[in-house]
Design an enzyme around this catalytic site. Structure first.
Site, mmCIF file in Angstrom:
data_model
loop_
_atom_site.group_PDB
_atom_site.id
_atom_site.type_symbol
_atom_site.label_atom_id
_atom_site.label_comp_id
_atom_site.label_asym_id
_atom_site.label_seq_id
_atom_site.Cartn_x
_atom_site.Cartn_y
_atom_site.Cartn_z
ATOM 1 N N SER B 94 28.992 55.409 55.116
ATOM 2 C CA SER B 94 29.677 55.318 53.831
ATOM 3 C C SER B 94 29.089 56.827 52.974
ATOM 4 C CB SER B 94 30.402 54.491 52.342
ATOM 5 O OG SER B 94 30.535 54.898 51.551
ATOM 6 N N ASP B 214 41.887 53.514 55.576
ATOM 7 C CA ASP B 214 41.012 53.112 53.868
ATOM 8 C C ASP B 214 40.331 54.385 52.845
ATOM 9 O OD1 ASP B 214 38.314 53.167 53.255
ATOM 10 O OD2 ASP B 214 36.950 54.429 54.485
ATOM 11 N N HIS B 242 37.294 50.165 55.441
ATOM 12 C CA HIS B 242 36.423 51.187 55.331
ATOM 13 C C HIS B 242 34.699 50.637 56.156
ATOM 14 C CE1 HIS B 242 33.775 54.472 53.152
ATOM 15 N NE2 HIS B 242 33.009 53.679 52.673
#
Lengths: 469, 264
Positions: B94, B214, B242
């Site tokens: 991320s 996602d 995610h």
């Protein structure tokens, strides 16, 4: 609400910005700091990271609020403010609060920590930091240099791998006792940087409380230069003692040769005369020749002793026959080999092996190698020591091989180091090979160990001279 | 305090190949716990907590330094340098994906390759660029986070973990372990960041892992990252959400193993 209003009036910094970041308006609190003509962006250019300013512009450009701590250069000094800036229909608006006091305290603290970290990093002493359980989490550059480890290899208990194998167990015990608060940690030990390099250290550890967190600081002083200097001095002292003994032997050998050579000359002369007188007794001839041969042998031994005991270190290198040198040394060594039942052989295809050297030094080295070989074969089933001279392009190799158990791979690299010995305490100083190597180098030759294998072979590598065939 | 302690750096496994696992927003190195036992069998792993997260020393959180992702990237560089362990293969999840990109652009000598797990260089739509969120949506997300952090954490966790309740609960717990003021500041830095200009500067073997459905970093964003990084590999995982290292650890490890060592 009254309090909130008063707080905003007294403390809050409020401002409105054009899209170009020019300050359109601000309250009195903020105005006190502003220099006319400076845009908000100019203010931000001071001290704040490019990344943060870019972040602020990106957020506002995306119509998002941005908040964070910024530093402004103002006419009253640096202002640290916690601000929030948000987009409006005509530009941006912001509100903030002066946090200069807190920011300066925090920055001062960080500066002090940075100063301490730099001191540790630059320190000429090894610094090792561990948590209260003794698990390493930081070392300085000096420590890395002393041990040859990188931090990731030292972390946790990894550092123990660099401790010399002979010291590891005791260091581990002492370290564990220290962690438990049972004993202090104040001692000498060694790190093994590689198979050839050892670092001697004196280490002292203390438990300290850093911002309420107990940590272990261990300082390590590199003693290697001192130890090496002591070893060098000991080496020199032993060499001086050996020289003194050889000098005494030389004086004694001169006296003995004088006292013995005279009667020997008489015996030799009389044997010669007897040879003429006993011409009618043919059975006596071999006995007389035996007397003359043994007289010659005694003379050779005495001559060899005189040469061997002589300090020739100041002599020039001269041309000598390596084969003859070997013969002379074998003459001295043979009785001892016979006594121990060890076969000593010498092989050379050349009639003459010319080298440039100082004879006494080559003889000392050869005798030392033969003595080592004799010791090495004592426990072997077959006992032999072999000397051979080989001719190679531009060099003569004198090889001394024995039927002993060979030299373990692990110690091959250390065998020429001063004080290294595999003999029992008191049996060897560990200096023989080290001194031999030095002497051979001083004669323009090399002494090294032959390829590893079942047998041990030491090689004396002499350059061929112009007189060589 | 030294960076190793400050960022709670831990080493696992052994071997010449080093994987540096870097967690995302609101998480800690605990998030790698389902994949690290497998990875440490073949690789040396460097795990750490970003400043303000996990068991890092939050007293060192400096709003100036961490006012942008560059502050976190500098920490990554400092960890690798201090350990003397580079070059590493950096695995960033991320927001950490972009932290890794920023660090690798600044110090390419410390990195061998990058694995970007569900990356997003910019969360907000801008012109032709589709980040997945309008500015209003991001502002709303941040405002809800700022006004009720615990409630926000509870609500967002199932979205991140593809409705896996067990992992959702774990990630919500992790969110709640961060000091709220840091969580709010980091959130604003994360969701308002724009690292798009960094992507073309990256000149290292790169693997991009994209999850299905996602909502934080949709496929269109992963595809954008792939197009911007020359020579990168783009792999679409079967996993939802995610956080594939939490919801599909086996698939995650298999894909990593199939691509390591990464080559240009």
């Amino acid at each position: 609400m009254m309090h909130l209003k008063r707080f905003i009036e007294d403390r809050a910094l409020t401002f409105e910005l054009e899209r170009s970041f020019l300050v359109r308006s601000c309250n009195a609190n903020f105005e006190r700091y502003l220099t006319p003509g400076k845009s908000f962006h100019d203010l931000l250019a001071y001290e704040n990271s490019t990344g943060m300013v870019d972040g602020l512009r990106a957020a506002l450009g995306a119509n998002l609020e941005w908040s964070g701590e910024v530093a402004f250069p103002t006419k009253l000094g640096i202002l640290y403010a916690e601000i929030s800036v948000y987009p409006t229909d005509s530009g941006y608006a912001g509100i903030g609060i002066d946090v200069t006091e807190q920011a300066l305290v925090r920055k001062k603290l960080l500066q002090q920590l940075e100063f301490r970290d730099q001191l540790i990093k630059q320190s000429p002493v090894g610094v090792f930091l561990a948590d209260k359980l003794g698990s390493c989490f930081s070392v300085n550059d000096c420590w890395k240099e002393m041990t040859g480890l990188k931090l990731y290899e030292a972390i946790g208990d990894g550092w123990l791998n660099a401790v010399h194998p002979e010291d590891r167990e005791s260091v581990t015990q002492d370290w564990n006792s220290f962690k438990l608060g049972e004993l202090s940690f104040e001692r000498e030990y060694r790190y093994q940087r590689s198979s050839q390099s050892t670092t001697y250290v004196f280490a002292k550890a203390v438990m300290m409380n850093i911002s309420g967190v107990p940590q272990i600081f261990r300082l390590e002083n590199d003693l290697t230069p001192l130890i090496l200097r002591d070893q060098q001095m000991e080496h020199q002292r032993t060499q001086i003692e050996a020289s003194a003994r050889l000098a005494a032997l030389g004086v004694m050998a001169s006296g003995i040769s004088h006292e013995i050579n005279n009667p020997l000359t008489i015996i030799d002369g009389m044997a010669e005369v007897l040879g003429y007188e006993l011409v009618a007794f043919p059975n006596a001839r071999p006995k007389l020749e035996g007397i003359k041969r043994n007289v010659g042998r005694i003379s050779s031994i005495i001559r060899s002793m005189k040469t061997l005991a002589r300090d020739g270190s100041c002599d020039e290198l001269e041309s000598h026959d390596l084969r003859r040198i070997c013969d002379e040394v074998l003459l001295i060594a043979e009785p001892k080999f016979c006594e121990h039942g060890v076969a000593l052989t010498f092989h050379c295809n050349l009639a003459l092996v010319p080298i440039r050297c100082r004879v006494s030094e080559i003889e000392q080295v050869l005798l030392n190698l033969l003595n080592n070989a004799l010791d090495a074969v004592q426990e072997s089933e077959e006992k032999w020591v072999k000397l051979e001279i080989e001719v190679h392009p531009k060099k003569f190799l004198l090889k001394v091989s024995d039927s002993g158990p060979g030299i373990p791979e692990a110690i091959r690299v250390s065998i020429f180091n001063p004080f290294f010995t595999t003999k029992a305490p008191g049996k060897g100083s560990g200096l023989g090979l080290s001194i031999s190597k030095t002497l051979i180098s001083a004669n323009g030759a090399e002494l090294y160990l032959g390829p590893s294998g079942l047998r041990t072979t030491f090689i004396l590598d002499f350059p061929q001279t112009e007189e060589s065939p | 305090m030294n960076i190793i302690k400050r960022n709670n750096v831990n080493l696992l496994g052994s071997g010449d190949e080093v994987l540096m696992l870097s967690h995302g927003y609101g998480c800690s190195q605990e998030m790698w716990r389902l994949v690290s036992p497998e990875l440490e069998k073949t690789h040396r792993l460097v795990l750490f907590d970003h400043m303000g997260s996990g068991a890092s020393e939050a007293a060192y959180y400096d709003k100036g330094k961490y006012g942008s992702l560059a502050g976190y990237a500098d920490d990554v560089i400092e960890v690798i340098e201090d350990l003397g362990i580079g070059p590493v293969t950096f695995v960033g999840h991320s927001v950490s994906a972009m932290i890794g990109v920023s660090a690798a652009v600044k110090r390419p000598d410390l990195f061998k390759a990058l694995i970007l797990v569900t990356p997003s260089p910019c969360y907000v739509n801008s012109g032709d660029y589709v980040g997945g969120f309008t500015s209003e949506a991001i502002e709303g997300l941040i405002r809800s986070l700022e006004s009720n952090y615990a409630g926000w954490a509870e609500a967002i966790a199932p979205v991140l973990t593809g409705n896996d309740p067990q992992q959702g609960k774990m990630i919500a717990t992790s969110f709640c372990q961060i000091r709220p003021d840091i969580a709010k500041h980091f959130a604003r830095v994360t969701f308002t960041s724009d690292s798009r200009s960094e992507l073309p500067k990256l000149d290292l073997p790169t693997l991009i892992l994209q999850c299905k459905d996602d909502v934080i970093a949709p496929e269109v964003v992963g595809d954008y990252v792939h197009r911007q990084i020359k020579g990168s590999h783009f792999v679409k995982l079967a996993s939802n959400g995610h956080c594939p290292h939490l919801t599909a650890p086996t698939e995650f490890v298999e894909v990593l193993r199939a691509h390591l060592p990464l080559r240009a």
